[in-house]
Scaffold this motif. Structure first.
Motif, mmCIF file in Angstrom:
data_model
loop_
_atom_site.group_PDB
_atom_site.id
_atom_site.type_symbol
_atom_site.label_atom_id
_atom_site.label_comp_id
_atom_site.label_asym_id
_atom_site.label_seq_id
_atom_site.Cartn_x
_atom_site.Cartn_y
_atom_site.Cartn_z
ATOM 1 N N SER A 32 0.832 -1.210 0.000
ATOM 2 C CA SER A 32 0.000 0.000 0.000
ATOM 3 C C SER A 32 0.863 1.256 0.000
ATOM 4 O O SER A 32 0.598 2.201 -0.754
ATOM 5 N N PHE A 33 1.897 1.268 0.838
ATOM 6 C CA PHE A 33 2.787 2.427 0.858
ATOM 7 C C PHE A 33 3.533 2.575 -0.465
ATOM 8 O O PHE A 33 3.681 3.686 -0.991
ATOM 9 N N ALA A 34 4.014 1.470 -1.021
ATOM 10 C CA ALA A 34 4.723 1.519 -2.303
ATOM 11 C C ALA A 34 3.791 2.017 -3.411
ATOM 12 O O ALA A 34 4.179 2.849 -4.243
ATOM 13 N N LEU A 35 2.558 1.530 -3.406
ATOM 14 C CA LEU A 35 1.588 1.953 -4.411
ATOM 15 C C LEU A 35 1.195 3.412 -4.208
ATOM 16 O O LEU A 35 1.024 4.157 -5.179
ATOM 17 N N GLN A 64 -6.958 7.771 -1.331
ATOM 18 C CA GLN A 64 -7.699 6.589 -0.889
ATOM 19 C C GLN A 64 -6.744 5.513 -0.380
ATOM 20 O O GLN A 64 -6.999 4.879 0.657
ATOM 21 N N ILE A 65 -5.643 5.309 -1.085
ATOM 22 C CA ILE A 65 -4.655 4.310 -0.660
ATOM 23 C C ILE A 65 -4.057 4.709 0.680
ATOM 24 O O ILE A 65 -3.962 3.897 1.605
ATOM 25 N N PHE A 66 -3.639 5.968 0.799
ATOM 26 C CA PHE A 66 -3.038 6.430 2.049
ATOM 27 C C PHE A 66 -4.017 6.313 3.217
ATOM 28 O O PHE A 66 -3.622 5.965 4.331
ATOM 29 N N ASP A 115 -2.222 -2.655 -12.911
ATOM 30 C CA ASP A 115 -1.633 -3.937 -12.545
ATOM 31 C C ASP A 115 -1.209 -3.969 -11.079
ATOM 32 O O ASP A 115 -1.369 -4.978 -10.391
ATOM 33 N N ASP A 116 -0.674 -2.857 -10.600
ATOM 34 C CA ASP A 116 -0.248 -2.786 -9.194
ATOM 35 C C ASP A 116 -1.430 -2.854 -8.245
ATOM 36 O O ASP A 116 -1.347 -3.457 -7.174
ATOM 37 N N ASN A 117 -2.542 -2.233 -8.611
ATOM 38 C CA ASN A 117 -3.736 -2.334 -7.773
ATOM 39 C C ASN A 117 -4.255 -3.759 -7.751
ATOM 40 O O ASN A 117 -4.713 -4.240 -6.714
ATOM 41 N N LEU A 118 -4.152 -4.458 -8.869
ATOM 42 C CA LEU A 118 -4.564 -5.862 -8.896
ATOM 43 C C LEU A 118 -3.614 -6.725 -8.063
ATOM 44 O O LEU A 118 -4.041 -7.699 -7.434
ATOM 45 N N LYS A 119 -2.324 -6.357 -8.015
ATOM 46 C CA LYS A 119 -1.369 -7.046 -7.146
ATOM 47 C C LYS A 119 -1.752 -6.805 -5.680
ATOM 48 O O LYS A 119 -1.671 -7.711 -4.856
ATOM 49 N N LEU A 120 -2.202 -5.592 -5.377
ATOM 50 C CA LEU A 120 -2.650 -5.285 -4.020
ATOM 51 C C LEU A 120 -3.892 -6.102 -3.672
ATOM 52 O O LEU A 120 -4.033 -6.573 -2.540
#
Length: 164
Positions: A32-35, A64-66, A115-120
């Motif tokens: 989450s922090f990396a994204l 939203q991520i933060f 793709d990164d959100n799907l990895k999350l």
């Protein structure tokens, strides 16, 4: 050096079971922090004819991520475990890859973040699985919302990048 037992929050959950939940949560938190940082990076550096739309979209998504990071970390603490302590800790745990490129096209930014959100989402599914195995219904319940948010971000990024 203080005794780490002082940080063991009381819980009725099995300590060994919660360790696997905490590991999954901490991995998801690192991602989450990396994204978050990658999304802000792209927000700051996006360019092109859709600049305003993408700039605003990425800022909303970063916020939203933060916003979930504190809830994820506090969930780890509520189960009697410890959470991330530094940028180095994040780097050791993250599976979302950094992007330090001097230039990334807007289309490539959207695709990479999708793709990164799907990895999350995958990370959150691992949290769900560990939580259910541990009988941690609170974590199992709250991770559903985080998963839905990441899926929505991926969907928005996909739709924003479609041609014609």
């Amino acid at each position: 050096m203080a005794d780490s037992k002082a940080l063991q929050t009381p819980t009725d959950l099995n300590r060994n079971d919660t360790k696997s939940v905490a590991e999954a949560l901490n991995s998801a938190l690192a991602d989450s922090f990396a994204l978050y940082l990658k999304t802000k990076n792209f927000h700051w550096h996006v360019s092109g004819p859709h600049f305003r739309d993408y700039h605003l979209l990425l800022d909303d998504q970063a916020a939203q991520i933060f916003a979930i990071t504190d809830a994820v970390a506090e969930r780890v603490r509520k189960t009697g475990n410890t959470t991330l302590r530094s940028i180095g800790d994040i780097a050791r745990r993250q599976t979302v890859k950094d992007n330090d490129s001097d230039f990334v096209s807007a289309a490539d930014m959207l695709a990479e973040l999708r793709d990164d959100n799907l990895k999350l989402v995958e990370s959150f599914r691992a949290v769900k699985e560990a939580a259910e195995a541990a009988g941690d219904n609170a974590t199992s319940g709250v991770v559903d919302e985080w998963t839905d948010q990441a899926e929505e971000r991926a969907w928005f990024l996909f739709e924003a990048s479609r041609k014609g």
